[in-house]
Scaffold this motif. Sequence first.
Motif, PDB file in Angstrom:
ATOM      1  N   ALA A  13       0.823  -1.212   0.000  1.00 52.40           N
ATOM      2  CA  ALA A  13       0.000   0.000   0.000  1.00 52.40           C
ATOM      3  C   ALA A  13       0.861   1.267   0.000  1.00 52.40           C
ATOM      4  N   ALA A  14       2.037   1.187   0.611  1.00 53.60           N
ATOM      5  CA  ALA A  14       2.891   2.368   0.755  1.00 53.60           C
ATOM      6  C   ALA A  14       3.769   2.640  -0.464  1.00 53.60           C
ATOM      7  N   ASN A  15       3.828   1.693  -1.400  1.00 55.16           N
ATOM      8  CA  ASN A  15       4.719   1.825  -2.555  1.00 55.16           C
ATOM      9  C   ASN A  15       3.978   1.449  -3.831  1.00 55.16           C
ATOM     10  N   ASP A  16       4.181   2.227  -4.881  1.00 61.17           N
ATOM     11  CA  ASP A  16       3.532   1.918  -6.159  1.00 61.17           C
ATOM     12  C   ASP A  16       4.047   0.610  -6.747  1.00 61.17           C
ATOM     13  N   VAL A  17       5.344   0.354  -6.589  1.00 58.77           N
ATOM     14  CA  VAL A  17       5.961  -0.854  -7.139  1.00 58.77           C
ATOM     15  C   VAL A  17       6.805  -1.492  -6.045  1.00 58.77           C
ATOM     16  N   VAL A  18       6.606  -2.799  -5.846  1.00 57.51           N
ATOM     17  CA  VAL A  18       7.364  -3.543  -4.841  1.00 57.51           C
ATOM     18  C   VAL A  18       7.869  -4.831  -5.473  1.00 57.51           C
ATOM     19  N   LEU A  19       9.152  -5.115  -5.248  1.00 57.23           N
ATOM     20  CA  LEU A  19       9.732  -6.373  -5.697  1.00 57.23           C
ATOM     21  C   LEU A  19      10.188  -7.156  -4.470  1.00 57.23           C
ATOM     22  N   TYR A  20       9.545  -8.287  -4.245  1.00 54.48           N
ATOM     23  CA  TYR A  20       9.971  -9.230  -3.213  1.00 54.48           C
ATOM     24  C   TYR A  20      10.996 -10.122  -3.886  1.00 54.48           C
ATOM     25  N   MET A  21      12.206 -10.102  -3.349  1.00 48.39           N
ATOM     26  CA  MET A  21      13.314 -10.737  -4.050  1.00 48.39           C
ATOM     27  C   MET A  21      14.325 -11.333  -3.074  1.00 48.39           C
ATOM     28  N   LYS A  22      15.213 -12.135  -3.612  1.00 45.87           N
ATOM     29  CA  LYS A  22      16.338 -12.654  -2.837  1.00 45.87           C
ATOM     30  C   LYS A  22      17.480 -11.668  -3.034  1.00 45.87           C
ATOM     31  N   GLY A  23      17.847 -10.996  -1.960  1.00 42.05           N
ATOM     32  CA  GLY A  23      18.852  -9.945  -2.017  1.00 42.05           C
ATOM     33  C   GLY A  23      18.189  -8.587  -2.116  1.00 42.05           C
ATOM     34  N   THR A  24      18.957  -7.635  -2.616  1.00 40.96           N
ATOM     35  CA  THR A  24      18.466  -6.264  -2.771  1.00 40.96           C
ATOM     36  C   THR A  24      18.626  -5.833  -4.220  1.00 40.96           C
ATOM     37  N   LYS A  25      18.016  -4.701  -4.563  1.00 36.28           N
ATOM     38  CA  LYS A  25      18.135  -4.231  -5.943  1.00 36.28           C
ATOM     39  C   LYS A  25      19.576  -3.890  -6.295  1.00 36.28           C
ATOM     40  N   GLU A  26      20.374  -3.519  -5.305  1.00 32.56           N
ATOM     41  CA  GLU A  26      21.789  -3.242  -5.549  1.00 32.56           C
ATOM     42  C   GLU A  26      22.612  -4.523  -5.577  1.00 32.56           C
ATOM     43  N   MET A  27      22.150  -5.579  -4.870  1.00 28.81           N
ATOM     44  CA  MET A  27      22.902  -6.816  -4.805  1.00 28.81           C
ATOM     45  C   MET A  27      21.955  -8.023  -4.765  1.00 28.81           C
ATOM     46  N   PRO A  28      21.363  -8.352  -5.920  1.00 23.00           N
ATOM     47  CA  PRO A  28      20.497  -9.531  -5.970  1.00 23.00           C
ATOM     48  C   PRO A  28      21.289 -10.789  -5.642  1.00 23.00           C
ATOM     49  N   GLN A  29      20.613 -11.761  -5.033  1.00 20.50           N
ATOM     50  CA  GLN A  29      21.312 -12.973  -4.620  1.00 20.50           C
ATOM     51  C   GLN A  29      20.781 -14.228  -5.312  1.00 20.50           C
ATOM     52  N   CYS A  30      20.077 -14.049  -6.418  1.00 14.63           N
ATOM     53  CA  CYS A  30      19.742 -15.175  -7.289  1.00 14.63           C
ATOM     54  C   CYS A  30      19.525 -14.631  -8.688  1.00 14.63           C
ATOM     55  N   GLY A  31      19.683 -15.483  -9.668  1.00 14.09           N
ATOM     56  CA  GLY A  31      19.582 -15.046 -11.053  1.00 14.09           C
ATOM     57  C   GLY A  31      18.225 -14.496 -11.429  1.00 14.09           C
ATOM     58  N   PHE A  32      17.165 -15.111 -10.913  1.00 17.21           N
ATOM     59  CA  PHE A  32      15.815 -14.657 -11.248  1.00 17.21           C
ATOM     60  C   PHE A  32      15.543 -13.275 -10.663  1.00 17.21           C
ATOM     61  N   THR A  70       6.992 -19.082  -6.057  1.00 13.37           N
ATOM     62  CA  THR A  70       8.385 -18.703  -6.270  1.00 13.37           C
ATOM     63  C   THR A  70       8.631 -17.219  -6.016  1.00 13.37           C
ATOM     64  N   ILE A  71       9.905 -16.917  -5.876  1.00 18.24           N
ATOM     65  CA  ILE A  71      10.387 -15.550  -5.687  1.00 18.24           C
ATOM     66  C   ILE A  71      11.410 -15.328  -6.792  1.00 18.24           C
ATOM     67  N   PRO A  72      11.420 -14.176  -7.441  1.00 18.49           N
ATOM     68  CA  PRO A  72      10.838 -12.899  -7.059  1.00 18.49           C
ATOM     69  C   PRO A  72       9.353 -12.788  -7.395  1.00 18.49           C
ATOM     70  N   GLN A  73       8.735 -11.779  -6.777  1.00 17.85           N
ATOM     71  CA  GLN A  73       7.346 -11.436  -7.049  1.00 17.85           C
ATOM     72  C   GLN A  73       7.244  -9.922  -7.164  1.00 17.85           C
ATOM     73  N   LEU A  74       6.606  -9.475  -8.242  1.00 22.80           N
ATOM     74  CA  LEU A  74       6.445  -8.047  -8.489  1.00 22.80           C
ATOM     75  C   LEU A  74       4.999  -7.635  -8.250  1.00 22.80           C
ATOM     76  N   TYR A  75       4.834  -6.529  -7.519  1.00 19.05           N
ATOM     77  CA  TYR A  75       3.519  -5.934  -7.263  1.00 19.05           C
ATOM     78  C   TYR A  75       3.517  -4.518  -7.811  1.00 19.05           C
ATOM     79  N   VAL A  76       2.425  -4.152  -8.479  1.00 22.36           N
ATOM     80  CA  VAL A  76       2.229  -2.786  -8.969  1.00 22.36           C
ATOM     81  C   VAL A  76       0.896  -2.306  -8.429  1.00 22.36           C
ATOM     82  N   LYS A  77       0.945  -1.203  -7.699  1.00 24.53           N
ATOM     83  CA  LYS A  77      -0.257  -0.624  -7.065  1.00 24.53           C
ATOM     84  C   LYS A  77      -1.003  -1.681  -6.235  1.00 24.53           C
ATOM     85  N   GLY A  78      -0.244  -2.493  -5.522  1.00 25.91           N
ATOM     86  CA  GLY A  78      -0.828  -3.475  -4.620  1.00 25.91           C
ATOM     87  C   GLY A  78      -1.280  -4.767  -5.271  1.00 25.91           C
TER      88      GLY A  78
END
Length: 120
Positions: A13-32, A70-78
Amino acid sequence: MSDAKTRISETNAANDVVLYMKGTKEMPQCGFSSRVAGVLNFMGVEYADVNVLADEDIRQGIKDFSDWPTIPQLYVKGEFVGGCDIITEMTLSGELDTLFAENAVTFDKEKAEQIREANA
């Protein structure tokens, strides 16, 4: 689980776009995760990244929340959009551009075109 569900709902709800991922956007920790973050980063999309490796409740909670295994998962506007394969397909078809435009998410259309040209 209810705490994780609440935290996920609040983050979405607080973010227009959210990526649930392994690692961070600066340092992803899986290929997907790296592929989806790379697309969003290259296209200049502002998004919140949630490192599921840092929180086991969120790691399992996001799978239950979306009913997606599976992860990652992308959300746009919730709304859940998809995982790596779906985001890749949407990027290459232009559907992701449309989704962002319809939801007033700022992105660099020229960069999106460059991705399509490089993968043609």
